[in-house]
Enzyme design. Sequence first.
Site, PDB file in Angstrom:
ATOM      1  N   ASP A   1      -3.532 -34.015  45.042  1.00  0.00           N
ATOM      2  CA  ASP A   1      -4.242 -32.772  44.736  1.00  0.00           C
ATOM      3  C   ASP A   1      -3.341 -31.690  44.152  1.00  0.00           C
ATOM      4  O   ASP A   1      -3.721 -30.993  43.204  1.00  0.00           O
ATOM      5  CB  ASP A   1      -5.003 -32.254  45.958  1.00  0.00           C
ATOM      6  CG  ASP A   1      -4.157 -32.182  47.223  1.00  0.00           C
ATOM      7  OD1 ASP A   1      -2.949 -32.481  47.178  1.00  0.00           O
ATOM      8  OD2 ASP A   1      -4.727 -31.831  48.272  1.00  0.00           O
TER       9      ASP A   1
ATOM     10  N   GLN B   1      -3.610 -35.586  49.617  1.00  0.00           N
ATOM     11  CA  GLN B   1      -2.475 -36.492  49.724  1.00  0.00           C
ATOM     12  C   GLN B   1      -2.303 -37.039  51.142  1.00  0.00           C
ATOM     13  O   GLN B   1      -2.819 -36.488  52.111  1.00  0.00           O
ATOM     14  CB  GLN B   1      -1.192 -35.782  49.284  1.00  0.00           C
ATOM     15  CG  GLN B   1      -1.152 -35.496  47.794  1.00  0.00           C
ATOM     16  CD  GLN B   1       0.232 -35.084  47.329  1.00  0.00           C
ATOM     17  OE1 GLN B   1       0.487 -33.911  47.144  1.00  0.00           O
ATOM     18  NE2 GLN B   1       1.100 -36.045  47.141  1.00  0.00           N
ATOM     19  N   HIS B   2      -1.556 -38.138  51.205  1.00  0.00           N
ATOM     20  CA  HIS B   2      -1.005 -38.708  52.443  1.00  0.00           C
ATOM     21  C   HIS B   2      -1.990 -39.483  53.319  1.00  0.00           C
ATOM     22  O   HIS B   2      -1.559 -40.230  54.190  1.00  0.00           O
ATOM     23  CB  HIS B   2      -0.365 -37.625  53.328  1.00  0.00           C
ATOM     24  CG  HIS B   2       0.518 -36.660  52.624  1.00  0.00           C
ATOM     25  ND1 HIS B   2       1.512 -37.062  51.752  1.00  0.00           N
ATOM     26  CD2 HIS B   2       0.557 -35.298  52.645  1.00  0.00           C
ATOM     27  CE1 HIS B   2       2.132 -35.987  51.286  1.00  0.00           C
ATOM     28  NE2 HIS B   2       1.565 -34.908  51.803  1.00  0.00           N
TER      29      HIS B   2
END
Length: 464
Positions: free
Chosen positions: A233, A70-71
């Site tokens: 995830d 992520q991110h």
Amino acid sequence: MLVAGIDSSTQSCKVVIRDAETGALVRDGRASHPDGTEVDPAAWWTALGDAAAAAGGLDDVAAVAVAGQQHGMVALDADGRVIRDALLWNDTRSAAAARDLIAEFGADELVARSGLVPVASFTITKLRWLRDAEPENAARVAAVALPHDWLSWRLRGFGPADESELGPALEELTTDRSDASGTGYWSPTTGEYDRELLTAALGHDAILPRVLGPSESAGRTPAGALVGAGAGDNAGAALGLSAGPGDVVVSIGTSGTVFSVSDAPVRDTTGTVAGFADATGRFLPLSATLNAARVIDTVAAVLGVDFDELARIALEAEPGVGGLVLQPYFDGERTPDLPDATATLFGMTRTTFTRPGLARAAIEGMLCGLADGLDAHRALGVDASRVLLIGGAAMNPAVRAIAATIFDVPISVPAPGEYVANGAARQAAWVALGALPEWGVDTVAELAAGPVAVVREQYAARRA
């Protein structure tokens, strides 16, 4: 019917090919990613191709989905080219940008609008860093994607004109609720992007991926396979574990995560719990620590032992180690938000500062940080009736035994597996079959709760 699930994580890409109805594993493959907190996304694309080849290819699958770290900030120009290396979730250079955004909007306002209090991990802070540190690059940004968004787009045949069949159609970028909820400029409550927050970060508006529903298809690969919405995830792992309300997943990997399944969105103005969405239409409150399995790796290296030997000697020490406490902030920390913190060892005496004592203090310190996350979830009204303990470290007998002295709810340890990739495969099966299949999850251990109060008490007394 076969389906494929892809886990494009920080360290590697894993591909599993499974039977859509039963979930039975047919074949799998893996390829490594480069180290670092900023990575050229081309490395992910190469690794995906290598992992897919190792898994026997994707030509015979009916559907595929990607779950990814992520991110990460993937900034694209108008030609669909990556402008600079992607900044990953564990890149903390944007800590000051997070503070700036909080100062401008206020934590309460940001939580109300996005479900999050910005920290260096989140995409919004990385875009603000780009605006301030690399204004020429920021000005070139035509679209912002996350790692799984970009890979799904490439799988469908899009990309720079000289690298893809369909060219740089930025409007074809897609994402899902779970990954969008980790950006800091999308609301899990309204299901809409907050363009004002995006502009405050980047300095101008940009194309953002269309947010798909949990069972919606993004389109097809050039070979004709359906492409699922994908997931972050942790949402992928929750789907792979069939986690539901009452389950709290504690994952001990590169990072440590505590995430629970909730029917309602969660708002935490302290920032301890991020109000993410999940991959099924529910919500996924999440706390994350930067320091997890690598704490154990670091101490094992200092002691000159492997993971198994560390477990053996750790269990020679008593719970609490007579007051020896490791505050394990070797890489700074995200929860609590202390990006510049360092690790500290408290309570050293000739009695406590021993090889067994240090080994046990390392495991206790790591788990106490995760137990703090569980407490924060419950304080927000999240039900916690059991812990699902996953990740490579969950297979360590000392980690399991010590976890039972720290967590105050029963612990289930699922069999080792690629749960993020399995969740992506289950989502692909959902798209292909038109209904979410029930796939079983094997369990290797069930542990009764047996908390030893002194462990948490002395950790809390030393907490930064």
